[in-house]
Write an enzyme that holds these catalytic residues in place. Structure first.
Site, mmCIF file in Angstrom:
data_model
loop_
_atom_site.group_PDB
_atom_site.id
_atom_site.type_symbol
_atom_site.label_atom_id
_atom_site.label_comp_id
_atom_site.label_asym_id
_atom_site.label_seq_id
_atom_site.Cartn_x
_atom_site.Cartn_y
_atom_site.Cartn_z
ATOM 1 N N GLU A 1 -10.966 -48.528 38.234
ATOM 2 C CA GLU A 1 -11.281 -49.379 37.097
ATOM 3 C C GLU A 1 -12.631 -48.935 36.537
ATOM 4 O O GLU A 1 -13.627 -48.902 37.261
ATOM 5 C CB GLU A 1 -11.372 -50.847 37.512
ATOM 6 N N ASP B 1 -18.815 -61.920 34.830
ATOM 7 C CA ASP B 1 -19.464 -61.088 35.844
ATOM 8 C C ASP B 1 -20.737 -61.711 36.385
ATOM 9 O O ASP B 1 -21.480 -62.383 35.669
ATOM 10 C CB ASP B 1 -19.771 -59.706 35.258
ATOM 11 N N TYR C 1 -3.570 -59.044 38.285
ATOM 12 C CA TYR C 1 -4.875 -59.119 38.946
ATOM 13 C C TYR C 1 -5.152 -60.593 39.256
ATOM 14 O O TYR C 1 -5.349 -61.394 38.346
ATOM 15 C CB TYR C 1 -5.934 -58.548 37.998
#
Length: 262
Positions: A42, A53, A168
């Site tokens: 990735e 994040d 995911y």
């Protein structure tokens, strides 16, 4: 059969390793991920407001942007990676603004020409994905969707509609790198997701140790590791490839023997 499909049809779960484009010697870091045993790469696209994040990847984004990383530079990194590693799946992961700034069709076409296999767009919900997803599919790329602990049975079909490559599973309801879900909740979530889709299910967020990776690999089709790798890059800078290679090797060994320790 494309590269992502092949990666998930191996005899062991896939190790998916993340690095931020433009943070440190990216080409050498990507090579180290492959040499260490990562099955899927990735490549993070830096953005000024990476809302999903944690501190490590936020800092990597800022370092990369300060170094002048652009979308064109990221696509060149991808193209160069593909020339060195023709068989290793490469996924771009990032946010909608850089992907849509010049139009979804332009981005999808440019990514495909660079040898990218799939795209994860963190901040476009499937209910509003009327541009990027169709453009990616038209270009032959996999739109990879995210499921979370709050993705209930009513919404899951919307997440899965039009998704491909793999699903995911974000194992915590939070940002990257700061916490890890209890393994029992991961086991239950993976079982629920696999009952709803034929797509491989990969689990990420908070995975740091070989032991954690092995526990996830016993139930999931893939294990995603990102923040811990990015932290190594931040700590070692130009010397990061050696540290990254050794760390990823420890993870790969754990993932590949998780279901058959002997």
């Amino acid at each position: 059969m494309n590269r992502l499909t092949s990666a998930f049809r191996a005899e062991h779960p896939a190790l998916i390793a993340f690095a931020t484009a433009g943070d440190g010697p990216t080409a050498a870091i990507l090579d180290a991920l492959v040499e260490g045993g990562a099955d899927v790469i990735e490549l993070g696209m830096p953005f000024t407001d990476p809302m999903a994040d944690g501190p490590a990847i936020q800092a990597a984004n800022l370092r990369s942007l300060a170094a002048g990383t652009t979308t064109a530079a990221i696509l060149l990194i991808a193209k160069d990676f593909r020339s060195r590693h023709p068989d290793v799946p490469l996924v771009l992961m990032g946010y909608a603004n850089p992907m849509l700034r010049r139009g979804s069709e332009w981005f999808a076409r440019a990514a495909a020409q660079a040898g990218v296999d799939g795209v994860i767009c963190v901040d476009v919900p499937p209910e509003e994905d009327d541009q990027l997803g169709p453009a990616l599919r038209a270009a032959g790329l996999d739109p990879i969707r995210l499921a979370t602990p709050t993705t209930d049975a009513a919404r899951l079909p919307q997440v899965l509609e039009g998704a491909s490559g793999f699903l995911y599973y974000v194992s915590v309801a939070g940002i990257t790198g700061l916490q890890q879900a209890v393994q029992g909740t991961i086991d239950a979530a993976v079982a629920r997701l696999k009952a709803a889709t034929a797509l491989p299910v990969a689990v990420g967020f908070g995975v740091r140790t070989p032991e954690q990776a092995a526990a996830i690999a016993r139930v999931a089709d893939g294990v995603v590791v990102g923040s811990a790798i990015v932290e190594l890059v931040g700590a070692h800078r130009e010397d990061a490839p050696a540290a990254v290679r050794a760390y990823v090797r420890s993870l790969a060994d754990a993932v590949r023997t998780a279901r058959n320790p002997a």
